[in-house]
Design a protein around this motif. Sequence first.
Motif, PDB file in Angstrom:
ATOM      1  N   GLY A  97       0.786  -1.231   0.000  1.00 42.56           N
ATOM      2  CA  GLY A  97       0.000   0.000   0.000  1.00 42.56           C
ATOM      3  C   GLY A  97       0.813   1.272   0.000  1.00 42.56           C
ATOM      4  O   GLY A  97       0.252   2.367   0.090  1.00 42.56           O
ATOM      5  N   GLU A 177      -7.563   7.008   6.062  1.00 44.38           N
ATOM      6  CA  GLU A 177      -7.127   5.646   6.385  1.00 44.38           C
ATOM      7  C   GLU A 177      -6.360   5.069   5.204  1.00 44.38           C
ATOM      8  O   GLU A 177      -6.853   5.048   4.077  1.00 44.38           O
ATOM      9  N   TRP A 178      -5.147   4.620   5.472  1.00 42.98           N
ATOM     10  CA  TRP A 178      -4.321   4.016   4.423  1.00 42.98           C
ATOM     11  C   TRP A 178      -4.511   2.498   4.435  1.00 42.98           C
ATOM     12  O   TRP A 178      -4.636   1.895   5.494  1.00 42.98           O
ATOM     13  N   PRO A 179      -4.509   1.872   3.262  1.00 42.23           N
ATOM     14  CA  PRO A 179      -4.666   0.417   3.212  1.00 42.23           C
ATOM     15  C   PRO A 179      -3.399  -0.289   3.680  1.00 42.23           C
ATOM     16  O   PRO A 179      -2.300   0.240   3.558  1.00 42.23           O
ATOM     17  N   GLU A 180      -3.590  -1.487   4.226  1.00 43.19           N
ATOM     18  CA  GLU A 180      -2.434  -2.276   4.645  1.00 43.19           C
ATOM     19  C   GLU A 180      -1.869  -3.098   3.506  1.00 43.19           C
ATOM     20  O   GLU A 180      -0.794  -3.681   3.626  1.00 43.19           O
ATOM     21  N   ASN A 181      -2.601  -3.188   2.401  1.00 45.01           N
ATOM     22  CA  ASN A 181      -2.078  -3.872   1.217  1.00 45.01           C
ATOM     23  C   ASN A 181      -2.563  -3.154  -0.023  1.00 45.01           C
ATOM     24  O   ASN A 181      -3.421  -2.263   0.036  1.00 45.01           O
ATOM     25  N   SER A 182      -2.007  -3.530  -1.176  1.00 44.70           N
ATOM     26  CA  SER A 182      -2.260  -2.815  -2.426  1.00 44.70           C
ATOM     27  C   SER A 182      -3.600  -3.152  -3.044  1.00 44.70           C
ATOM     28  O   SER A 182      -3.974  -2.583  -4.070  1.00 44.70           O
ATOM     29  N   ARG A 184      -6.522  -2.721  -1.602  1.00 39.54           N
ATOM     30  CA  ARG A 184      -7.567  -1.845  -1.094  1.00 39.54           C
ATOM     31  C   ARG A 184      -7.239  -0.398  -1.410  1.00 39.54           C
ATOM     32  O   ARG A 184      -6.084  -0.030  -1.574  1.00 39.54           O
ATOM     33  N   ASN A 185      -8.286   0.412  -1.508  1.00 42.20           N
ATOM     34  CA  ASN A 185      -8.104   1.837  -1.777  1.00 42.20           C
ATOM     35  C   ASN A 185      -7.978   2.617  -0.472  1.00 42.20           C
ATOM     36  O   ASN A 185      -8.589   2.247   0.533  1.00 42.20           O
ATOM     37  N   PRO A 186      -7.216   3.700  -0.484  1.00 40.61           N
ATOM     38  CA  PRO A 186      -7.231   4.594   0.673  1.00 40.61           C
ATOM     39  C   PRO A 186      -8.644   5.157   0.856  1.00 40.61           C
ATOM     40  O   PRO A 186      -9.427   5.246  -0.099  1.00 40.61           O
TER      41      PRO A 186
END
Length: 703
Positions: A97, A177-182, A184-186
């Motif tokens: 992410g 909120e930032w995603p923990e993986n690529s 998911r979207n912020p």
Amino acid sequence: MDMIKDYFVGNPDAEVSVKSIYDDLNLKTHPMRSLCLDIVLDMSENGFLTERDGRFRLAHRQKFMEGVLQRRAGGKNYLVPDDGTAPILVAERNAKGAQNGDRVRIIQFARRSMTAPEGEVTEILQRAKDTFVGTIQIERKMAFLVTANKSEADIFIPRDKLKGARNGDKAVVKVLEWPENSNRNPIGRVVDVLGAGGENETEMHAILAEFGLPYSYPETVEEAANAIPSEIPAEAFEGREDFRDAVTFTIDPRDAKDFDDALSIRRIKDGLWEVGVHIADVSYYVQEGGIIDREAYKRATSVYLVDRTVPMLPEKLCNELCSLRQDEDKLTYSVIFRINANAEVRESHIARTVIRSNRRFAYEEVQAIIDREKAGGKEALPGDEFKEQIMILNGMAEKLRDRRMAAGALAFDRVEVHFEVDDKGRPVSVFFKESKEANKLIEEFMLLANRAVAEKIGKSGDRTPKTFVYRIHDKPDQERLDNLAQFVQRFGYKVKTTGTNAEMSRSINKLLADVKGKREQNLVEMVSLRAMQKACYSTENIGHYGLSMEYYTHFTSPIRRYPDLMVHRLLTRYLAGGRTVSQTRYEEHCDHCSNMEQLAEQAERASIKYKQVEYMSERMGQAYDAVISGITEWGIYAEIIENKCEGLIPLRSLSGDYFEFDERNYCLTGHTTGKRYRLGDPIKVYVSSCNLEKKQMDYAIAD
């Protein structure tokens, strides 16, 4: 896979059996254990793990590295390490992410033979930014912000956080909120709606917001400025040298409103003149640490877009109180020179002054007087009552410039692209501005004043010089100079890459003179500029290579540059015998101002590019003469001669042959026909597509 990677990364020294992994990860079913075994064996084969006697551990050759992530199209992301080593591939699945420009820590995989170094993000240390500019897209139950940059993920916006934004609006969004993986979207919220996409006001504000630059003034700051009395109190004149009886005038662009410098001249005796360089005394009105000062420091510079100026100071200050307007008493900070007929400075001093400008000149008016006088013409022109003073100052400026060039100063006189826009901000025509004698007249006296101020503090004779703000410019990097020499050689030119600074500068000046009027002029000038270092502000003085000056600062534009305001304040302190200021604190100020200057330049270029695309979008299909300005593996960049608008001819659009890219010789060569496209070659093109959102144009070759 991620679970198992995290297991080994979290236990970098552990050496474990597969059974221990089953137990530690609580894998109880046969399918889960079978999948785990397959993954562990794959990791061992790929070099992520090493195996000994049936026990596995993190590969010994792995190491942690920190740097900046650069995202590329297609998921080919790279870490640019802090230690200057080669970039390391970070596949999209391993980016965790991280966004473009984020500072991250990665674990570098053990490198297999014949493969590029690769790694995986283990921690995001610092986000590059948390606000983004783009277009709102609203669907039935969800909304997103879509940016023009493909490397940036779309940001999901809950419907209750749209702040009234409608589909197609341009907006500024803050990530919550930032995603923990690529995968998911912020998630973010709209903090400002800029307006409907495509409208001029919206797009200019979007460009400013994209670079983190302000597009409006806080009301509290405006109110503080408006509360300053317009009348100058009598006590403000005390202790100032009075120049109101000296012939004084300003020379600025025709549409300027903020006049922050003026020149005065009066004859002392035959062959000796007193010339005053008078600068708006902004420090009188803007108190250090006050609300106006804090906002000015934050901005650090005025920003000049195609159709507007975004000022550093509120309008009441920059266009009224501080502006050296005609027939008004104004408070100034001045450098007073005594100069002889050969433009040699006999003595000088710095003083706070009061002036009264006799006339506000536009550059074009002064240039017309200079041209007529040199041609021996007789026609009457506006401002003729000051023709004698103008010609004396111009003669001095010519001599000052000649000496500067002889000392090794560089002679970059780049043509500036400007647009005439209609009342809706749409570009209707393109024109170019060149630096003529009237511009150079002002330039030389501003350079003279800036140098005099820097020398006053820097050459004070103190064992430990007082902390000061210098404008510095380092000499060119040797590798860049070598590349420049190789580049211009293909056009038949030479440039020195060794010798003294003055010798190399004279060689570059000869190159710039030789290409004048040639089809490759703009290209060679651009590549030459790129070979130069970037000028910046610093308390550590190393001199100014481009101007060939040992001491130089910025003193002459405090209305639009915060470093000049710092210089005014330091001058006041030191001329009164004050102690030196904190170098650490002022170096931080210098870094901030240098960074803001670069952002402002990027925004200016983005606004020009936007207007170029907007202008050419109404000329689709028209053929133009152009010159090849760039060659890459993905196509040809061509610049139209008539208006300097640059676009890309994609490689895929070159029909009739398979073209190979020759990076060493800057050319594309047809595999079968031998047809060659080279830098600087003339070419005829037409506009095939325009993308205002991305500020990009595609051209096609016109038969």
